[in-house]
Design a protein around this motif. Structure first.
Motif, PDB file in Angstrom:
ATOM      1  N   LYS A  69     -27.115  -4.932  35.454  1.00 46.60           N
ATOM      2  CA  LYS A  69     -26.953  -5.326  36.852  1.00 46.60           C
ATOM      3  C   LYS A  69     -26.121  -4.298  37.614  1.00 46.60           C
ATOM      4  O   LYS A  69     -26.415  -3.983  38.764  1.00 46.60           O
ATOM      5  N   TYR A  70     -25.098  -3.800  36.978  1.00 47.48           N
ATOM      6  CA  TYR A  70     -24.204  -2.862  37.659  1.00 47.48           C
ATOM      7  C   TYR A  70     -24.886  -1.527  37.926  1.00 47.48           C
ATOM      8  O   TYR A  70     -24.616  -0.872  38.918  1.00 47.48           O
ATOM      9  N   ASP A  90     -26.729  -1.936  41.074  1.00 46.76           N
ATOM     10  CA  ASP A  90     -25.776  -1.817  42.181  1.00 46.76           C
ATOM     11  C   ASP A  90     -25.539  -0.356  42.544  1.00 46.76           C
ATOM     12  O   ASP A  90     -25.611   0.029  43.710  1.00 46.76           O
ATOM     13  N   ARG A  91     -25.268   0.444  41.553  1.00 44.19           N
ATOM     14  CA  ARG A  91     -24.916   1.841  41.813  1.00 44.19           C
ATOM     15  C   ARG A  91     -26.115   2.640  42.290  1.00 44.19           C
ATOM     16  O   ARG A  91     -25.988   3.530  43.123  1.00 44.19           O
ATOM     17  N   GLU A 142     -24.861   0.120  46.952  1.00 47.62           N
ATOM     18  CA  GLU A 142     -23.987  -0.931  47.466  1.00 47.62           C
ATOM     19  C   GLU A 142     -23.867  -2.056  46.456  1.00 47.62           C
ATOM     20  O   GLU A 142     -24.677  -2.180  45.547  1.00 47.62           O
ATOM     21  N   ASN A 143     -22.854  -2.873  46.645  1.00 52.84           N
ATOM     22  CA  ASN A 143     -22.586  -3.995  45.762  1.00 52.84           C
ATOM     23  C   ASN A 143     -23.495  -5.144  46.193  1.00 52.84           C
ATOM     24  O   ASN A 143     -23.149  -5.922  47.075  1.00 52.84           O
ATOM     25  N   ILE A 144     -24.677  -5.272  45.589  1.00 49.51           N
ATOM     26  CA  ILE A 144     -25.711  -6.215  46.034  1.00 49.51           C
ATOM     27  C   ILE A 144     -25.253  -7.664  45.930  1.00 49.51           C
ATOM     28  O   ILE A 144     -25.430  -8.439  46.858  1.00 49.51           O
ATOM     29  N   TRP A 145     -24.673  -8.052  44.818  1.00 50.01           N
ATOM     30  CA  TRP A 145     -24.320  -9.449  44.599  1.00 50.01           C
ATOM     31  C   TRP A 145     -22.889  -9.765  45.032  1.00 50.01           C
ATOM     32  O   TRP A 145     -22.453 -10.895  44.905  1.00 50.01           O
ATOM     33  N   SER A 176     -17.849  -5.293  39.946  1.00 46.30           N
ATOM     34  CA  SER A 176     -18.878  -4.257  39.996  1.00 46.30           C
ATOM     35  C   SER A 176     -18.246  -2.871  39.990  1.00 46.30           C
ATOM     36  O   SER A 176     -17.326  -2.597  40.755  1.00 46.30           O
ATOM     37  N   TYR A 186     -19.375  -0.321  41.198  1.00 46.38           N
ATOM     38  CA  TYR A 186     -19.626   0.373  42.462  1.00 46.38           C
ATOM     39  C   TYR A 186     -18.373   0.358  43.325  1.00 46.38           C
ATOM     40  O   TYR A 186     -18.171   1.258  44.136  1.00 46.38           O
ATOM     41  N   LYS A 246     -33.970  -3.851  46.888  1.00 44.20           N
ATOM     42  CA  LYS A 246     -32.726  -4.585  47.081  1.00 44.20           C
ATOM     43  C   LYS A 246     -33.002  -6.085  47.168  1.00 44.20           C
ATOM     44  O   LYS A 246     -32.310  -6.889  46.546  1.00 44.20           O
ATOM     45  N   TYR A 275     -31.803  -8.860  44.571  1.00 43.18           N
ATOM     46  CA  TYR A 275     -30.901  -9.896  45.059  1.00 43.18           C
ATOM     47  C   TYR A 275     -31.339 -11.279  44.609  1.00 43.18           C
ATOM     48  O   TYR A 275     -30.503 -12.139  44.309  1.00 43.18           O
TER      49      TYR A 275
END
Length: 135
Positions: A8-9, A12-13, A17-20, A25, A27, A57, A61
Motif C-alpha cells: 500500500k505504501y 502512495d509513493r 501523495e498519501n492516498i488513504w 505512510s 510518503y 488513484k 482509494y
C-alpha cells in the motif's frame, strides 16, 4: 476475486501523495517515488498521464478495484444521463465495502473488504460476503 499484489505504501509513493491519509505512510517522510530511480526528477505529465494517474488513484482509494470491474462501473456511469464522473463516484460509494468504511465500522477500506468477506454483514436479513455488492 483479485488480491492487491503491491504494498500500500509503495502505491502512495508512486502516486505522489498519501492516498488513504494514514499517519504511518512513508510518503510523509520521503516525498519521492519508490525504488532505485525514485529520486530522479519527473518530467511534465501529458494529458494521458494525468488522466491515468487520476484513474489509478481512484482505483487504489476504493481498495484496488480491478481494471475489468472499474471498466464496468465506467460504462454504466456513461450510460446514465448527467455528469458521468459523479455517477462513477456514486457507484463506487454504493459498494458494500465502501459503505462499511464510511459507517466507521472499520478503520480502513482494506479492513472493510475483509469484514465483508468474512461474512460479518447482513443485508435485508441475508448474509453477504461480496465486497462489491451494490447497496
Amino acid at each position: 476475486m483479485t488480491k492487491r499484489a503491491e504494498a500500500k505504501y509503495k502505491i502512495d509513493r508512486r502516486m505522489g501523495e498519501n492516498i488513504w491519509g494514514r499517519p504511518k505512510s512513508p510518503y510523509n517522510k520521503r516525498e519521492y517515488g519508490p525504488g532505485q530511480h525514485g529520486q530522479r526528477r519527473k518530467g511534465k505529465a501529458t494529458d494521458f498521464g494525468t488522466q491515468l494517474k487520476a484513474k489509478q488513484k481512484v482505483k487504489g482509494y476504493y481498495g484496488n478495484i480491478s481494471e475489468r470491474q472499474f471498466h464496468k462501473y465506467y460504462v454504466e456511469a456513461r450510460r446514465l444521463k448527467g455528469d458521468s464522473s459523479a455517477h462513477l463516484i456514486g457507484q463506487l460509494e454504493r459498494r458494500l465495502d465502501a459503505l462499511i468504511y464510511r459507517a466507521k465500522f472499520v478503520p480502513t477500506v482494506f479492513a472493510a473488504r475483509q469484514f465483508v468477506n468474512h461474512g460479518h454483514i447482513k443485508v435485508n436479513g441475508r448474509r453477504v460476503n461480496i465486497a462489491s455488492y451494490q447497496v
